[in-house]
Design a protein around this motif. Structure first.
Motif, PDB file in Angstrom:
ATOM      1  N   THR A 170       0.857  -1.190   0.000  1.00 35.13           N
ATOM      2  CA  THR A 170       0.000   0.000   0.000  1.00 35.13           C
ATOM      3  C   THR A 170       0.889   1.234   0.000  1.00 35.13           C
ATOM      4  O   THR A 170       2.101   1.143   0.225  1.00 35.13           O
ATOM      5  CB  THR A 170      -0.914   0.066   1.235  1.00 35.13           C
TER       6      THR A 170
ATOM      7  N   CYS B  20       1.632   5.162   1.698  1.00 34.56           N
ATOM      8  CA  CYS B  20       1.531   5.784   3.006  1.00 34.56           C
ATOM      9  C   CYS B  20       0.852   7.143   2.835  1.00 34.56           C
ATOM     10  O   CYS B  20       0.742   7.658   1.720  1.00 34.56           O
ATOM     11  CB  CYS B  20       2.916   5.954   3.643  1.00 34.56           C
TER      12      CYS B  20
ATOM     13  N   GLY C  36       9.710  -4.057   8.777  1.00 34.03           N
ATOM     14  CA  GLY C  36       8.373  -3.656   8.380  1.00 34.03           C
ATOM     15  C   GLY C  36       8.290  -2.163   8.129  1.00 34.03           C
ATOM     16  O   GLY C  36       8.991  -1.371   8.765  1.00 34.03           O
TER      17      GLY C  36
ATOM     18  N   GLY D 297       2.903  -0.735   8.504  1.00 34.73           N
ATOM     19  CA  GLY D 297       1.541  -1.249   8.434  1.00 34.73           C
ATOM     20  C   GLY D 297       1.458  -2.743   8.227  1.00 34.73           C
ATOM     21  O   GLY D 297       0.404  -3.261   7.838  1.00 34.73           O
ATOM     22  N   THR D 298       2.555  -3.456   8.494  1.00 37.18           N
ATOM     23  CA  THR D 298       2.600  -4.903   8.281  1.00 37.18           C
ATOM     24  C   THR D 298       2.708  -5.628   9.613  1.00 37.18           C
ATOM     25  O   THR D 298       3.611  -5.330  10.403  1.00 37.18           O
ATOM     26  CB  THR D 298       3.801  -5.281   7.394  1.00 37.18           C
TER      27      THR D 298
ATOM     28  N   GLU E 289       3.335 -11.560   9.415  1.00 36.11           N
ATOM     29  CA  GLU E 289       3.773 -11.553   8.019  1.00 36.11           C
ATOM     30  C   GLU E 289       5.276 -11.291   7.906  1.00 36.11           C
ATOM     31  O   GLU E 289       5.939 -11.825   7.012  1.00 36.11           O
ATOM     32  CB  GLU E 289       2.979 -10.503   7.241  1.00 36.11           C
TER      33      GLU E 289
ATOM     34  N   SER F 243       9.471  -3.701  12.826  1.00 40.03           N
ATOM     35  CA  SER F 243       9.300  -2.425  12.128  1.00 40.03           C
ATOM     36  C   SER F 243      10.204  -1.381  12.775  1.00 40.03           C
ATOM     37  O   SER F 243       9.849  -0.766  13.778  1.00 40.03           O
ATOM     38  CB  SER F 243       7.833  -1.999  12.184  1.00 40.03           C
TER      39      SER F 243
ATOM     40  N   THR G 251      10.544   2.661   9.184  1.00 39.11           N
ATOM     41  CA  THR G 251       9.192   2.613   8.652  1.00 39.11           C
ATOM     42  C   THR G 251       8.939   3.751   7.654  1.00 39.11           C
ATOM     43  O   THR G 251       9.768   4.638   7.444  1.00 39.11           O
ATOM     44  CB  THR G 251       8.171   2.698   9.794  1.00 39.11           C
TER      45      THR G 251
ATOM     46  N   ASP H 162       2.459   4.691   7.635  1.00 38.38           N
ATOM     47  CA  ASP H 162       1.511   3.587   7.735  1.00 38.38           C
ATOM     48  C   ASP H 162       1.563   2.648   6.537  1.00 38.38           C
ATOM     49  O   ASP H 162       0.620   1.903   6.287  1.00 38.38           O
ATOM     50  CB  ASP H 162       0.089   4.138   7.890  1.00 38.38           C
TER      51      ASP H 162
ATOM     52  N   ALA I 246       2.058  -0.463   4.222  1.00 38.21           N
ATOM     53  CA  ALA I 246       2.160  -1.918   4.346  1.00 38.21           C
ATOM     54  C   ALA I 246       3.236  -2.395   3.386  1.00 38.21           C
ATOM     55  O   ALA I 246       3.243  -2.025   2.216  1.00 38.21           O
ATOM     56  CB  ALA I 246       0.824  -2.580   4.032  1.00 38.21           C
ATOM     57  N   GLY I 247       4.135  -3.202   3.890  1.00 36.61           N
ATOM     58  CA  GLY I 247       5.239  -3.701   3.079  1.00 36.61           C
ATOM     59  C   GLY I 247       6.408  -4.035   3.972  1.00 36.61           C
ATOM     60  O   GLY I 247       6.330  -3.934   5.205  1.00 36.61           O
ATOM     61  N   CYS I 248       7.505  -4.437   3.361  1.00 37.40           N
ATOM     62  CA  CYS I 248       8.691  -4.783   4.143  1.00 37.40           C
ATOM     63  C   CYS I 248       9.927  -4.670   3.274  1.00 37.40           C
ATOM     64  O   CYS I 248       9.848  -4.560   2.049  1.00 37.40           O
ATOM     65  CB  CYS I 248       8.580  -6.197   4.721  1.00 37.40           C
TER      66      CYS I 248
END
Length: 328
Positions: free
Chosen positions: A188, A190, A256, A259-260, A264, A290, A293, A296, A298-300
């Protein structure tokens, strides 16, 4: 946009007030919210200073303390701190042995830290550039400095705690950076509070492969794949970039983006570890969580840092910060 805010104009200062109050046993806030420093300084020790745009917490302020940074300068969200912040941080933490700046390779960060170094005496710099996703981006000239920055800060921080000299610490930092590679993927975007909308649009079934920590584009937009397939491509890119050096003992760091969930991240760690070990890497140290970062998002990202006996020992050395604590 749904965020816990009073005002976009005060989000950084209010967050810093809360952060330092929560960790008042180890941290002090500099005048004007210009930097965060260790409460207890060690006379005669080289001071380590880092910083960058806010939104990457706990990097960098969360890594201030025994065994890591002596001070961190927070800029506005995704915006470099100003030279006067670094100059004041030097004045606040230099106990006579000089200062080492640890700088992520983004154009604004490099420019402002360079200016600050020219305005202070006894300052050297390490520039981190561990991202293998792209050579150039809108935010930097050359490779970006991303999660591998934490590895440099931890290992050099431990060496500084031992009392090593400024030039030796710079050489160590450059060596660790050269042995470290990272790459990330976003599921996603941010949302920067001042913008109030996602930085980029991405479809439900898409991912941004090789994304930077500000949401800047990476290698390509692609259809979402399995975790194993994502890890395979990232790990292979890292191994290929390291070349013959990607053999032997290493630290594997799965980071992270904010947001992960941990479930996961550990799944990705499991996939990455299996892949690297089939390629001749022996994972002897690990970090999952995380730490670097992008608000917010999502991902890594996956970071591999090759270790020798010295750097493994320095990684294991005691650390006491808001975000990392062991051996104390």
């Amino acid at each position: 946009m749904k965020k816990f805010l009073n005002s976009v104009d005060t989000v950084l200062t209010e967050s810093l007030d809360g952060f330092v109050a929560a960790h008042s046993d180890i941290l002090v806030l500099g005048e004007g919210h210009k930097f965060v420093r260790r409460r207890e300084l060690k006379p005669g020790k080289v001071a380590l200073i880092s910083g960058g745009g806010s939104g990457h917490e706990p990097l960098h302020a969360g890594l201030v303390g025994h065994g890591m940074l002596d001070a961190a300068c927070p800029g506005q969200v995704f915006t470099s701190p100003t030279p006067d912040q670094m100059v004041e941080a030097v004045a606040g933490v230099d106990t006579g042995a000089g200062c080492l700046y640890i700088v992520k390779n983004y154009e604004g960060d490099v420019m402002n830290f360079d200016m600050a170094a020219e305005m202070s005496e006894g300052v050297l710099q390490v520039v981190t550039n561990d991202d293998v996703a792209v050579e150039d981006s809108l935010y930097t000239t050359g490779r970006r400095g991303v999660a591998g920055t934490l590895v440099v800060e931890k290992i050099v921080g431990a060496a500084a705690e031992e009392g090593r000299a400024l030039a030796a610490l710079k050489a160590l930092g450059d060596r660790v950076n050269a042995s470290t590679r990272s790459m990330g993927v976003a599921l996603t975007s941010c949302t920067v509070p001042a913008a109030g909308r996602p930085t980029f649009e991405i479809g439900e079934g898409e991912m941004e492969f090789g994304v930077g920590i500000h949401g800047e584009p990476g290698r390509r937009r692609d259809q979402l794949k399995s975790a194993d397939a994502i890890a395979e491509e990232i790990c292979t890119a890292i191994s290929n970039d390291l070349g013959a050096a990607a053999r032997g003992k290493a630290l594997l760091f799965v980071n992270g983006f904010g947001g992960t969930p941990s479930m996961e991240l550990y799944l990705m760690y499991n996939a990455a570890r299996k892949i690297f070990e089939t390629q001749g890497v022996t994972v002897v140290r690990s970090l999952v969580g995380s730490y670097v970062t992008s608000l917010d998002m999502a991902g890594c990202s996956i970071t591999l840092s090759m270790l020798d006996e010295e750097t493994a020992k320095l990684w294991d050395a005691p650390v006491h910060t808001a975000a990392l604590r062991w051996g104390m």
